[in-house]
Design an enzyme around this catalytic site. Sequence first.
Site, mmCIF file in Angstrom:
data_model
loop_
_atom_site.group_PDB
_atom_site.id
_atom_site.type_symbol
_atom_site.label_atom_id
_atom_site.label_comp_id
_atom_site.label_asym_id
_atom_site.label_seq_id
_atom_site.Cartn_x
_atom_site.Cartn_y
_atom_site.Cartn_z
ATOM 1 N N CYS A 83 0.656 -1.211 0.165
ATOM 2 C CA CYS A 83 0.148 0.153 0.253
ATOM 3 C C CYS A 83 0.996 1.268 0.146
ATOM 4 C CB CYS A 83 -0.674 -0.392 0.887
ATOM 5 S SG CYS A 83 -1.792 -1.445 1.382
ATOM 6 N N HIS B 43 -3.320 7.299 2.525
ATOM 7 C CA HIS B 43 -3.655 5.505 2.332
ATOM 8 C C HIS B 43 -4.823 5.944 2.547
ATOM 9 C CE1 HIS B 43 -3.782 2.002 1.818
ATOM 10 N NE2 HIS B 43 -3.394 1.509 2.635
ATOM 11 N N ASN C 49 -9.823 0.412 0.072
ATOM 12 C CA ASN C 49 -8.331 0.207 0.375
ATOM 13 C C ASN C 49 -7.977 -0.440 -1.221
ATOM 14 O OD1 ASN C 49 -5.914 -0.064 0.655
ATOM 15 N ND2 ASN C 49 -5.675 -1.343 2.769
#
Length: 362
Positions: free
Chosen positions: A113, A251, A281
Amino acid sequence: MTNYYAEITGWGKCLPPAVLSNDDLSTFLDTSDEWIRTRTGIENRRISHVNTSDLATVAAKQALARAGITAQDIDLIIVATCSPDSLIPNIASMVQKNLEIEAAAAFDLNAACTGFVYGLETGTRLIQSGAYRHALIIGAERLSFYIDWAMRDTAVLFGDGAGAVVLSRTEEAVGLQNAKIGCDAQGRDILSVPKFGTSMDRFAADNGYWDFNFVGKEIFKRAVKGMGSAAAHVLAHAGMSKDDINVVIPHQANIRIIQTLCDLSGIDQSKAFVNIQKYGNTSAATVPIALCEAVEQGHIKAGDNILLAAFGAGLTWGAGLVKWGQRVEAISESDAALPECDKSALELLKNAIELCNARRDK
């Protein structure tokens, strides 16, 4: 000697059309819209009907058009992904092929990520070396491929998508000013797909069913620590205070993590751009998608100081300080789009859901 910088001159995104809502998830998982929203902030996520490289290509075409350059102007392509179409060759080469670029350096980067922040740092430093003029930095994921759809804790979190930026060499002090990236390797096992790659039993009967390790509370603690310390480092290095930051692009993993990061950094939560409710996500794609939408929606102004922060499996973490240039309008627009999808998200996932449930019931 000339000091070069890498300005963000183009931005693009690609979200597949099939939407998987919280209510959809509740049809095959013991969960509800309220349970998911209150714990994560997520309401919907996208499920892709195409490969990761297809998502990356559309996002790249949008970014190129908005930068006002052609694909042939690109001499560097970095794709941040942990869900590539293939391990060999990389998918950056597929993006290059799709864009019909004759000659460019092209490679994938896997920092999960945090991948886009790693990619932005890498691309910026390569441009600053003077060897490259225009780079595509892409974050693209098809995480629905990995998910155990019988495991509630992770099935509700992830989605598919891609975001891209064009970096262009300039002598103006704009673009990524400094970054701090790192890895907390002691936590590498708490967020992992451990048996994908050469560690897997190649001939096992259940190949294709990968464990997805996810220890939520420990991830939360380490994520906030890693991102917070990286953010503090880049601000100190730039001689800036929290009040100098105009926009935070974090994020998009969990709304509580975003809120806690802002609180611990002393940055007003209203400065954080949040779109997790729409897409969930998307791993390496969350930061570039959010950055793209922040520009599109007028949240980013000429000359703004933008703080990027991310964390991911590894546990990788990073933050970067971006000085936006004078242009926030697209030079042109691209009509690039994915092929039509004639299935709903649940229809796309039907076989995966059935097989994951069958494995759980064994």
